[in-house]
Design a protein around this motif. Sequence first.
Motif, PDB file in Angstrom:
ATOM      1  N   ALA A   1       2.900   8.854  -0.558  1.00  0.00           N
ATOM      2  CA  ALA A   1       1.794   8.975  -1.507  1.00  0.00           C
ATOM      3  C   ALA A   1       0.461   9.083  -0.763  1.00  0.00           C
ATOM      4  O   ALA A   1      -0.411   9.884  -1.123  1.00  0.00           O
ATOM      5  N   GLN A   2       0.302   8.300   0.302  1.00  0.00           N
ATOM      6  CA  GLN A   2      -0.928   8.325   1.074  1.00  0.00           C
ATOM      7  C   GLN A   2      -1.101   9.625   1.846  1.00  0.00           C
ATOM      8  O   GLN A   2      -2.217  10.086   2.067  1.00  0.00           O
ATOM      9  N   MET A   3       0.006  10.233   2.249  1.00  0.00           N
ATOM     10  CA  MET A   3      -0.071  11.519   2.930  1.00  0.00           C
ATOM     11  C   MET A   3      -0.581  12.601   1.996  1.00  0.00           C
ATOM     12  O   MET A   3      -1.297  13.515   2.397  1.00  0.00           O
ATOM     13  N   ILE A   4      -0.220  12.478   0.716  1.00  0.00           N
ATOM     14  CA  ILE A   4      -0.560  13.520  -0.252  1.00  0.00           C
ATOM     15  C   ILE A   4      -1.974  13.358  -0.789  1.00  0.00           C
ATOM     16  O   ILE A   4      -2.758  14.300  -0.820  1.00  0.00           O
ATOM     17  N   ASP A   5      -2.309  12.143  -1.239  1.00  0.00           N
ATOM     18  CA  ASP A   5      -3.631  11.904  -1.840  1.00  0.00           C
ATOM     19  C   ASP A   5      -3.983  10.429  -1.652  1.00  0.00           C
ATOM     20  O   ASP A   5      -3.731   9.618  -2.538  1.00  0.00           O
ATOM     21  N   PRO A   6      -4.535  10.048  -0.502  1.00  0.00           N
ATOM     22  CA  PRO A   6      -4.731   8.632  -0.178  1.00  0.00           C
ATOM     23  C   PRO A   6      -5.761   7.948  -1.070  1.00  0.00           C
ATOM     24  O   PRO A   6      -6.711   8.572  -1.537  1.00  0.00           O
ATOM     25  N   ASP A   7      -5.546   6.656  -1.308  1.00  0.00           N
ATOM     26  CA  ASP A   7      -6.563   5.835  -1.956  1.00  0.00           C
ATOM     27  C   ASP A   7      -6.388   4.385  -1.520  1.00  0.00           C
ATOM     28  O   ASP A   7      -5.335   3.992  -1.005  1.00  0.00           O
ATOM     29  N   ALA A   8      -7.429   3.597  -1.718  1.00  0.00           N
ATOM     30  CA  ALA A   8      -7.470   2.233  -1.192  1.00  0.00           C
ATOM     31  C   ALA A   8      -6.442   1.321  -1.853  1.00  0.00           C
ATOM     32  O   ALA A   8      -5.866   0.448  -1.190  1.00  0.00           O
ATOM     33  N   ASN A   9      -6.224   1.482  -3.144  1.00  0.00           N
ATOM     34  CA  ASN A   9      -5.280   0.602  -3.841  1.00  0.00           C
ATOM     35  C   ASN A   9      -3.868   0.760  -3.285  1.00  0.00           C
ATOM     36  O   ASN A   9      -3.183  -0.228  -2.985  1.00  0.00           O
ATOM     37  N   LYS A  10      -3.441   2.019  -3.110  1.00  0.00           N
ATOM     38  CA  LYS A  10      -2.104   2.247  -2.550  1.00  0.00           C
ATOM     39  C   LYS A  10      -2.041   1.805  -1.091  1.00  0.00           C
ATOM     40  O   LYS A  10      -1.004   1.351  -0.612  1.00  0.00           O
ATOM     41  N   ALA A  11      -3.161   1.911  -0.379  1.00  0.00           N
ATOM     42  CA  ALA A  11      -3.194   1.448   1.008  1.00  0.00           C
ATOM     43  C   ALA A  11      -2.963  -0.060   1.076  1.00  0.00           C
ATOM     44  O   ALA A  11      -2.230  -0.554   1.946  1.00  0.00           O
ATOM     45  N   CYS A  12      -3.573  -0.794   0.157  1.00  0.00           N
ATOM     46  CA  CYS A  12      -3.365  -2.248   0.112  1.00  0.00           C
ATOM     47  C   CYS A  12      -1.907  -2.574  -0.180  1.00  0.00           C
ATOM     48  O   CYS A  12      -1.320  -3.484   0.443  1.00  0.00           O
ATOM     49  N   ASN A  13      -1.311  -1.852  -1.116  1.00  0.00           N
ATOM     50  CA  ASN A  13       0.100  -2.084  -1.427  1.00  0.00           C
ATOM     51  C   ASN A  13       0.990  -1.758  -0.230  1.00  0.00           C
ATOM     52  O   ASN A  13       1.969  -2.454   0.041  1.00  0.00           O
ATOM     53  N   LEU A  14       0.640  -0.695   0.487  1.00  0.00           N
ATOM     54  CA  LEU A  14       1.392  -0.339   1.687  1.00  0.00           C
ATOM     55  C   LEU A  14       1.279  -1.453   2.732  1.00  0.00           C
ATOM     56  O   LEU A  14       2.281  -1.850   3.348  1.00  0.00           O
ATOM     57  N   GLY A  15       0.058  -1.964   2.931  1.00  0.00           N
ATOM     58  CA  GLY A  15      -0.128  -3.052   3.873  1.00  0.00           C
ATOM     59  C   GLY A  15       0.690  -4.278   3.487  1.00  0.00           C
ATOM     60  O   GLY A  15       1.293  -4.939   4.339  1.00  0.00           O
ATOM     61  N   PHE A  16       0.734  -4.565   2.200  1.00  0.00           N
ATOM     62  CA  PHE A  16       1.512  -5.712   1.718  1.00  0.00           C
ATOM     63  C   PHE A  16       2.997  -5.528   2.019  1.00  0.00           C
ATOM     64  O   PHE A  16       3.675  -6.458   2.469  1.00  0.00           O
TER      65      PHE A  16
ATOM     66  N   ARG B   1     -12.497   3.790   5.521  1.00  0.00           N
ATOM     67  CA  ARG B   1     -11.889   5.034   6.003  1.00  0.00           C
ATOM     68  C   ARG B   1     -10.843   5.579   5.033  1.00  0.00           C
ATOM     69  O   ARG B   1     -10.178   6.564   5.339  1.00  0.00           O
ATOM     70  N   VAL B   2     -10.705   4.934   3.873  1.00  0.00           N
ATOM     71  CA  VAL B   2      -9.751   5.376   2.858  1.00  0.00           C
ATOM     72  C   VAL B   2     -10.522   5.639   1.565  1.00  0.00           C
ATOM     73  O   VAL B   2     -11.369   4.827   1.180  1.00  0.00           O
TER      74      VAL B   2
END
Length: 300
Positions: A188-203, A225-226
């Motif tokens: 999902a981040q490769m296609i259209d990144p956003d901060a909320n999904k980045a946080c979930n990925l980090g989790f 940077r996101v």
Amino acid sequence: MRRESMEGSSKKTSPRNKENLFHVIHKVPAGDGPYVRAKHAQLVQKDPEAAIVLFWKAINAGDRVDSALKDMAVVMKQLDRSEEAIEAIKSFRRLCSKQAQDSLDNVLIDLYKKCGKIDEQIEMIKRKLRLIYQGEVFHGKPTKTARSHGKKFQVSVKQETSRLLGNLGWAYMQKLNYMAAEVVYQKAQMIDPDANKACNLGFCLMKQARFDEAQSVIQHVLEGRVPGSEDCKARKRAEELLQELESRQPIPDLSDALGFNLDDDFVKGLEQMINEWAPSRSKRLPIFEEISSFRDQLAC
């Protein structure tokens, strides 16, 4: 001059103009059918129970069935009658136009989420991703017009794919399948990144004790940077995750104990998804080309 001014004022306050202004202010369609009365009960009288009864009448009378069914399901959800809303959509969506099916699918996904029907939610999201892959969404157009809080905006296929992958990742998180969720969020981040999904990925990375990777993802949010990093909620969550990460005491990962792994799931590979979903005619969207290297990434 005084007379002309008075005449102009009279025109502005005529009954017809008042009626038009009423519809604009309350976002109620004009007319006197059951659907219009249902919207009046919903938006003006603030009587959701009466609105549901009138939406039923609209559906049975064939009055704006597409909108009536969707709006009724939304009101039912607000009244914690999501199970009824799911059954209503399943029973009556056959009466709706082809153009309404995508919106009804989105409502169903929200209803499944509300009811805790995670498996059904996952299957619905996968089905929608299949339609995207086959080039059957947006009626072959690159964008569609969506509406939120009364405002219209354009949504691209790329954005819709990332949104659905984000929802799929969240669903896997609810099943404690953090490995599957991680893979989906990465795509999902490769296609259209956003901060909320980045946080979930980090989790998800934290839950797998991959602390250095998790810290890198979270730092990108905090450093702006996101896309969406300026959002207060996303930033606050990133800060909380970083604090938890620094304590090195995340909640234990239960995925192994519950028997979850990539071989159990749809995320066994998004490349397998591509092979299974490949249409007879080649209409693969460019964004899915990015996913084709998934197996190679897992091997690394």
